[in-house]
Motif scaffolding. Structure first.
Motif, PDB file in Angstrom:
ATOM      1  N   ASN A  86       0.678  -1.240  -0.094  1.00 28.57           N
ATOM      2  CA  ASN A  86      -0.114   0.061   0.151  1.00 28.57           C
ATOM      3  C   ASN A  86       0.885   1.229  -0.037  1.00 28.57           C
ATOM      4  N   GLY A  87       0.417   2.275  -0.798  1.00 30.37           N
ATOM      5  CA  GLY A  87       1.231   3.435  -1.049  1.00 30.37           C
ATOM      6  C   GLY A  87       1.523   4.099  -2.271  1.00 30.37           C
ATOM      7  N   ILE A  88       2.681   4.850  -2.283  1.00 30.44           N
ATOM      8  CA  ILE A  88       2.895   5.691  -3.463  1.00 30.44           C
ATOM      9  C   ILE A  88       4.473   5.166  -3.848  1.00 30.44           C
ATOM     10  N   TRP A  89       4.522   4.865  -5.066  1.00 35.58           N
ATOM     11  CA  TRP A  89       5.875   4.522  -5.763  1.00 35.58           C
ATOM     12  C   TRP A  89       6.008   5.291  -6.799  1.00 35.58           C
ATOM     13  N   ARG A  90       7.091   5.875  -6.830  1.00 36.82           N
ATOM     14  CA  ARG A  90       7.636   6.524  -8.048  1.00 36.82           C
ATOM     15  C   ARG A  90       9.225   6.449  -8.381  1.00 36.82           C
ATOM     16  N   GLY A  91       9.161   6.722  -9.879  1.00 37.74           N
ATOM     17  CA  GLY A  91      10.402   6.717 -10.511  1.00 37.74           C
ATOM     18  C   GLY A  91      10.447   6.752 -11.913  1.00 37.74           C
ATOM     19  N   THR A  92      10.936   5.910 -12.774  1.00 37.31           N
ATOM     20  CA  THR A  92      11.166   6.121 -14.345  1.00 37.31           C
ATOM     21  C   THR A  92      10.650   4.880 -15.129  1.00 37.31           C
ATOM     22  N   LEU A  93      10.258   5.305 -15.936  1.00 40.22           N
ATOM     23  CA  LEU A  93       9.650   4.327 -17.058  1.00 40.22           C
ATOM     24  C   LEU A  93      10.494   4.752 -18.410  1.00 40.22           C
ATOM     25  N   VAL A 144      -5.131  -2.828  -6.704  1.00 38.04           N
ATOM     26  CA  VAL A 144      -5.589  -1.779  -7.547  1.00 38.04           C
ATOM     27  C   VAL A 144      -5.240  -0.415  -7.239  1.00 38.04           C
ATOM     28  N   GLY A 145      -5.514   0.696  -8.242  1.00 37.42           N
ATOM     29  CA  GLY A 145      -4.811   1.826  -7.873  1.00 37.42           C
ATOM     30  C   GLY A 145      -4.763   2.525  -9.385  1.00 37.42           C
ATOM     31  N   ASN A 146      -4.160   3.603  -9.303  1.00 40.66           N
ATOM     32  CA  ASN A 146      -3.910   4.370 -10.525  1.00 40.66           C
ATOM     33  C   ASN A 146      -2.546   4.765 -10.846  1.00 40.66           C
ATOM     34  N   SER A 147      -2.031   4.845 -12.071  1.00 40.34           N
ATOM     35  CA  SER A 147      -0.863   5.116 -12.531  1.00 40.34           C
ATOM     36  C   SER A 147      -0.793   6.261 -13.335  1.00 40.34           C
ATOM     37  N   THR A 153      11.580   1.269 -13.120  1.00 39.43           N
ATOM     38  CA  THR A 153      12.306   1.605 -11.616  1.00 39.43           C
ATOM     39  C   THR A 153      11.494   2.446 -10.810  1.00 39.43           C
ATOM     40  N   LEU A 154      11.115   1.793  -9.746  1.00 41.08           N
ATOM     41  CA  LEU A 154      10.102   2.659  -8.906  1.00 41.08           C
ATOM     42  C   LEU A 154      10.666   2.345  -7.385  1.00 41.08           C
ATOM     43  N   TYR A 155      10.397   3.382  -6.421  1.00 37.36           N
ATOM     44  CA  TYR A 155      10.937   3.428  -5.133  1.00 37.36           C
ATOM     45  C   TYR A 155       9.713   4.081  -4.360  1.00 37.36           C
ATOM     46  N   ARG A 156       9.438   3.415  -3.296  1.00 38.23           N
ATOM     47  CA  ARG A 156       8.481   3.643  -2.345  1.00 38.23           C
ATOM     48  C   ARG A 156       8.738   5.403  -1.850  1.00 38.23           C
ATOM     49  N   VAL A 157       7.776   6.162  -2.090  1.00 37.86           N
ATOM     50  CA  VAL A 157       7.984   7.710  -1.542  1.00 37.86           C
ATOM     51  C   VAL A 157       6.802   7.948  -0.474  1.00 37.86           C
ATOM     52  N   SER A 158       6.791   9.002   0.086  1.00 40.49           N
ATOM     53  CA  SER A 158       5.802   9.170   1.175  1.00 40.49           C
ATOM     54  C   SER A 158       4.716  10.299   0.642  1.00 40.49           C
ATOM     55  N   THR A 159       5.250  10.989  -0.354  1.00 37.05           N
ATOM     56  CA  THR A 159       4.561  12.269  -1.045  1.00 37.05           C
ATOM     57  C   THR A 159       3.881  11.852  -2.247  1.00 37.05           C
ATOM     58  N   TYR A 176      10.391   8.657 -18.927  1.00 36.15           N
ATOM     59  CA  TYR A 176       9.111   9.254 -18.456  1.00 36.15           C
ATOM     60  C   TYR A 176       9.324   9.089 -16.865  1.00 36.15           C
ATOM     61  N   ASN A 177       8.852  10.140 -16.197  1.00 36.12           N
ATOM     62  CA  ASN A 177       8.531   9.897 -14.959  1.00 36.12           C
ATOM     63  C   ASN A 177       7.375   9.051 -14.643  1.00 36.12           C
ATOM     64  N   LEU A 178       7.328   7.949 -13.633  1.00 36.34           N
ATOM     65  CA  LEU A 178       6.024   7.189 -13.335  1.00 36.34           C
ATOM     66  C   LEU A 178       5.764   7.248 -11.735  1.00 36.34           C
ATOM     67  N   GLU A 179       4.506   7.344 -11.592  1.00 38.22           N
ATOM     68  CA  GLU A 179       4.019   7.267 -10.286  1.00 38.22           C
ATOM     69  C   GLU A 179       2.690   6.193 -10.285  1.00 38.22           C
ATOM     70  N   ILE A 180       2.698   5.192  -9.366  1.00 37.04           N
ATOM     71  CA  ILE A 180       1.740   4.562  -8.901  1.00 37.04           C
ATOM     72  C   ILE A 180       1.301   4.550  -7.594  1.00 37.04           C
ATOM     73  N   GLN A 181       0.015   4.406  -7.502  1.00 34.01           N
ATOM     74  CA  GLN A 181      -0.632   4.628  -6.165  1.00 34.01           C
ATOM     75  C   GLN A 181      -1.377   3.322  -5.960  1.00 34.01           C
ATOM     76  N   ILE A 182      -0.694   2.339  -4.980  1.00 30.13           N
ATOM     77  CA  ILE A 182      -1.245   1.076  -4.844  1.00 30.13           C
ATOM     78  C   ILE A 182      -1.921   0.862  -3.723  1.00 30.13           C
ATOM     79  N   GLY A 183      -3.314   0.176  -3.758  1.00 22.42           N
ATOM     80  CA  GLY A 183      -4.000  -0.250  -2.738  1.00 22.42           C
ATOM     81  C   GLY A 183      -4.163  -1.840  -2.854  1.00 22.42           C
ATOM     82  N   GLN A 184      -4.031  -2.177  -1.506  1.00 24.43           N
ATOM     83  CA  GLN A 184      -3.670  -3.773  -1.518  1.00 24.43           C
ATOM     84  C   GLN A 184      -4.752  -4.305  -0.655  1.00 24.43           C
TER      85      GLN A 184
END
Length: 279
Positions: A22-29, A54-57, A139-145, A40-48
């Motif tokens: 669960n949470g926000i993951w951001r990095g590059t595509l 499920v979520g939005n990208s 490549t994505l990393y968990r972020v807080s914002t 590109y930049n890529l952010e995915i918001q995951i609900g588990q």
């Protein structure tokens, strides 16, 4: 006894290996030659929920040029691998010579120290022609914002109704602010006293979720998947005052093992609100 202990150990090991995504993951595509941009930049918001995701990208060049998708997926806690499939385009704001690409992600979770990452490959197809898009890596990393607002899951029929919905302007009183320790939240609404035909309309972060629903001794139930460091506000609008004014409700919030009771009172002049935040 030995068989029982072995089975128990396996269960505990499986539970320990379960990963909270669960949470926000951001990095590059990245994208091979033929795409609009090579990176590109890529952010995915995951609900588990268990192994379901499920979520939005958002794949974006900057915050003004992006494509927003909804996705569904599954996670294998043994292999640490997930597959996410973008199944719906939510918003497009890209140059006219670029084409939105709906993608399938094949990612693997890993961690090093206190840094969590999702890495892997993607492939997809152009949303208009259905031709294959040049694939790439992620490549994505968990972020807080987040770089983009967190969405509230809203049924399409309610989204359409909200566009034409006209309600009286009223002040809103925040009755309570709850700090919760789990992202899985259940909200039950009951009539607070004598059942007197109170009806309510409910918004969560300005998204219509319940329209003119009668409060009784059986709950009106909403479920929320909360993201860290994100504020949520539930607003109760009184459609009427019932036979015994004002319009009152008992809200029971279940978050993991904890339960909270909040009493709400709304009138023809004032809405009642409760705020939530995941610690």
């Amino acid at each position: 006894m030995r068989l029982f202990l072995t089975s128990l150990l396996l269960i505990l090991l499986q539970a320990a290996s379960a990963q909270d995504l669960n949470g926000i993951w951001r990095g590059t595509l990245t994208q091979e030659a033929g795409g609009c941009f090579p990176v590109y930049n890529l952010e995915i918001q995951i609900g588990q929920q268990g192994n379901m995701l499920v979520g939005n990208s958002f794949d974006y060049y900057d915050r003004n040029r992006f494509v927003k998708h909804h996705f569904n997926g599954r996670y294998n806690s043994q292999t640490k691998r997930m597959v996410l499939i973008e199944d719906k385009i939510m918003e497009v704001n890209i140059p006219s010579d670029c084409v939105a690409c709906s993608k399938t992600y094949d990612l693997t979770w890993s961690s090093s120290g206190n840094k969590e990452s999702l890495t892997g490959e993607w492939k997809g197809y152009e949303s208009d022609s259905r031709k294959a898009c040049p694939p790439g890596r992620i490549t994505l990393y968990r972020v807080s914002t987040t770089d983009f607002p967190i969405d509230i899951d809203q049924p399409e029929e309610l989204a359409k109704l909200q566009q034409s919905l006209k309600l009286q302007e009223r002040t809103t009183e925040v009755v309570s602010t709850l700090e919760l320790e789990t992202p899985n939240i259940k909200i039950d609404l009951y009539d607070n006293a004598e059942i007197d035909n109170d009806t309510v309309t409910i918004f969560l972060n300005n998204k219509l979720l319940l329209l003119k629903q009668r409060l009784t001794n059986k709950p009106l139930t909403l479920e929320l998947k909360a993201f860290p460091d994100t504020d949520y506000e539930l607003v109760m609008y009184a459609d009427n005052l019932g036979s015994i004014p004002p319009n009152t409700a008992l809200m029971v919030v279940t978050a993991g093992r904890n339960k909270y009771e909040v009493r709400l009172s709304a009138s023809d002049k004032k809405n009642a609100a409760v705020r939530f935040r995941l610690k």
